[in-house]
Design a protein around this motif. Sequence first.
Motif, short mmCIF file in Angstrom:
data_model
loop_
_atom_site.label_atom_id
_atom_site.label_comp_id
_atom_site.label_asym_id
_atom_site.label_seq_id
_atom_site.Cartn_x
_atom_site.Cartn_y
_atom_site.Cartn_z
N TRP A 197 0.82 -1.21 0.00
CA TRP A 197 0.00 0.00 0.00
C TRP A 197 0.86 1.27 0.00
N PHE A 198 2.07 1.17 0.52
CA PHE A 198 2.93 2.35 0.58
C PHE A 198 3.39 2.79 -0.80
N VAL A 199 3.62 1.83 -1.70
CA VAL A 199 4.17 2.17 -3.02
C VAL A 199 3.29 3.18 -3.76
N PRO A 200 1.98 2.94 -3.95
CA PRO A 200 1.17 3.96 -4.63
C PRO A 200 1.05 5.25 -3.82
N GLY A 201 1.02 5.13 -2.49
CA GLY A 201 0.98 6.35 -1.67
C GLY A 201 2.22 7.18 -1.87
N TYR A 202 3.37 6.51 -1.94
CA TYR A 202 4.64 7.21 -2.14
C TYR A 202 4.67 7.90 -3.50
N VAL A 203 4.23 7.18 -4.52
CA VAL A 203 4.21 7.76 -5.88
C VAL A 203 3.33 9.01 -5.90
N LEU A 204 2.19 8.94 -5.25
CA LEU A 204 1.28 10.08 -5.23
C LEU A 204 1.93 11.30 -4.58
N PHE A 205 2.52 11.11 -3.40
CA PHE A 205 3.07 12.26 -2.69
C PHE A 205 4.38 12.74 -3.31
N VAL A 206 5.17 11.83 -3.86
CA VAL A 206 6.40 12.24 -4.54
C VAL A 206 6.06 13.15 -5.72
N THR A 207 5.01 12.80 -6.45
CA THR A 207 4.58 13.64 -7.58
C THR A 207 4.19 15.03 -7.09
N LEU A 208 3.43 15.09 -6.02
CA LEU A 208 3.02 16.39 -5.47
C LEU A 208 4.22 17.22 -5.03
N TYR A 209 5.18 16.59 -4.37
CA TYR A 209 6.37 17.34 -3.91
C TYR A 209 7.22 17.82 -5.09
N ALA A 210 7.36 16.97 -6.11
CA ALA A 210 8.14 17.38 -7.28
C ALA A 210 7.48 18.55 -8.00
N VAL A 211 6.16 18.49 -8.14
CA VAL A 211 5.42 19.58 -8.78
C VAL A 211 5.55 20.86 -7.96
N ALA A 212 5.47 20.72 -6.63
CA ALA A 212 5.60 21.90 -5.76
C ALA A 212 6.98 22.53 -5.91
N GLY A 213 8.02 21.70 -6.01
CA GLY A 213 9.37 22.24 -6.18
C GLY A 213 9.55 22.99 -7.48
N ALA A 214 8.79 22.60 -8.52
CA ALA A 214 8.91 23.28 -9.82
C ALA A 214 8.26 24.65 -9.82
N LEU A 215 7.48 24.97 -8.79
CA LEU A 215 6.77 26.26 -8.75
C LEU A 215 7.59 27.38 -8.14
N VAL A 216 8.79 27.07 -7.62
CA VAL A 216 9.60 28.12 -6.99
C VAL A 216 10.90 28.29 -7.76
N SER A 217 11.46 29.49 -7.63
CA SER A 217 12.72 29.79 -8.30
C SER A 217 13.89 29.77 -7.33
N ARG A 218 13.61 29.76 -6.03
CA ARG A 218 14.67 29.73 -5.01
C ARG A 218 14.35 28.62 -4.00
N GLN A 219 15.41 28.01 -3.49
CA GLN A 219 15.21 26.96 -2.49
C GLN A 219 14.57 27.49 -1.22
N GLU A 220 14.81 28.79 -0.93
CA GLU A 220 14.24 29.38 0.28
C GLU A 220 12.72 29.40 0.26
N ASP A 221 12.13 29.34 -0.94
CA ASP A 221 10.67 29.40 -1.06
C ASP A 221 9.99 28.03 -1.03
N VAL A 222 10.79 26.96 -0.91
CA VAL A 222 10.23 25.60 -0.97
C VAL A 222 9.21 25.38 0.13
N ASN A 223 9.54 25.82 1.35
CA ASN A 223 8.64 25.58 2.49
C ASN A 223 7.27 26.24 2.30
N HIS A 224 7.21 27.30 1.49
CA HIS A 224 5.94 28.00 1.27
C HIS A 224 5.00 27.18 0.37
#
Length: 390
Positions: free
Chosen positions: A262-289
């Motif tokens: 059950w963890f494998v699909p859950g991990y894929v889902l959240f990894v996708t969300l985190y990767a997409v979130a990282g693409a929305l910022v231009s600086r690492q300092e803004d990642v937490n936002h």
Amino acid sequence: MKRRADLELIRVVAAREIVRQLRNKAFWASVIVTTAMMALSFALTGVLKGDGDGPPAVGVVGDRSTVAAALRTDVTVKEYPDAGAARTAVRDEQVAAAVLPGGEVLVLRRLDADLGRVIRQAEQTAAHIEQLEALGARSGQTARALTPPALRVSALDVDAAAAQERTMTAGIGVFLLFVLMLLSGLGIAQGVAEEKSSRIVEVLLAKVRAWHLLTGKIAGLGAAALVQILLMTIATLGAAIGFGVLTAPLGAIGTAANLLLWFVPGYVLFVTLYAVAGALVSRQEDVNHVIGPVNMLQMLSLTGPALAVRGGADDSLLTVVSLVPGLSWAAMPVRMAATEVPWWQVGAAFALMLAAIAVLVRVGGRVYQGGLLRYGGIVKVGEALRGAAH
């Protein structure tokens, strides 16, 4: 031919991510520290469990065979010739208490309530036996008169202890995987933001498409995380079995395997969300936002295990939560460990999770593509989607 080329590009990106993770010292440090902490906790649990095995020992002073016989049904009896020997045994903690003639009980600090009840009942039984023998009853008759009939025990839930052990294994496993997913997600978002801020992503996008990058990252990081999880699972389950914490190791191993499934699909889902979130910022300092909403959604996934502890596996709200994509990866294995779950609910939950991943990867891939080449602060999701359309 085109599909084969796409797969090859994804494989190259995934291999790059796997190598980066396996060379990361923090990756191995988390494995070693987490495994060591779990092994230590199981060792302490095993020691404490071992200390509590077996009935307590009680000393009996003098020729008091009736008291000793009455005590032997509940405790281990050690006989001493005089009070001095009994005091030494109590001080050396060879016995929990010593019964002296006249009803006096010696203890080192205090008398446990349950042990005190056993000693009191033994004294009463001995007094009754002595009274009956004084009236002329033979020892065999007094024993039969004071021996209670055997209880006929009927267990309503023979599997209760094993189910509790499986539920405990699932709950601990969910928490550890939750922490691992949280740390991995933060690292993924920061890695994507770093590639974007250093303009490395522009070089990569000249060779591969954005969805190649996203899919390769998911596959590579997922494979590295699976290695990490398997090592932790083998080590922690081995420690638990070795120290005798688990009475039904096969059930715990089956629960751990189901949790990983059950963890494998859950991990894929959240990894996708985190990767997409990282693409929305231009600086690492803004990642937490930008990862705040993802963190909140991930925190909600602990609702299932919390409901299982509070209301039991038959809680109606837990049933609903175990079917919701993004929450079911944690709730369903805990439900399955605690009780029997209808097969259609298991199938429906897994199918809904896979469908959610398919939609998320498609939509998230467009956001990822549109956000990677847009700079200047935090990119909104709508802007990223519009940018991907052009």
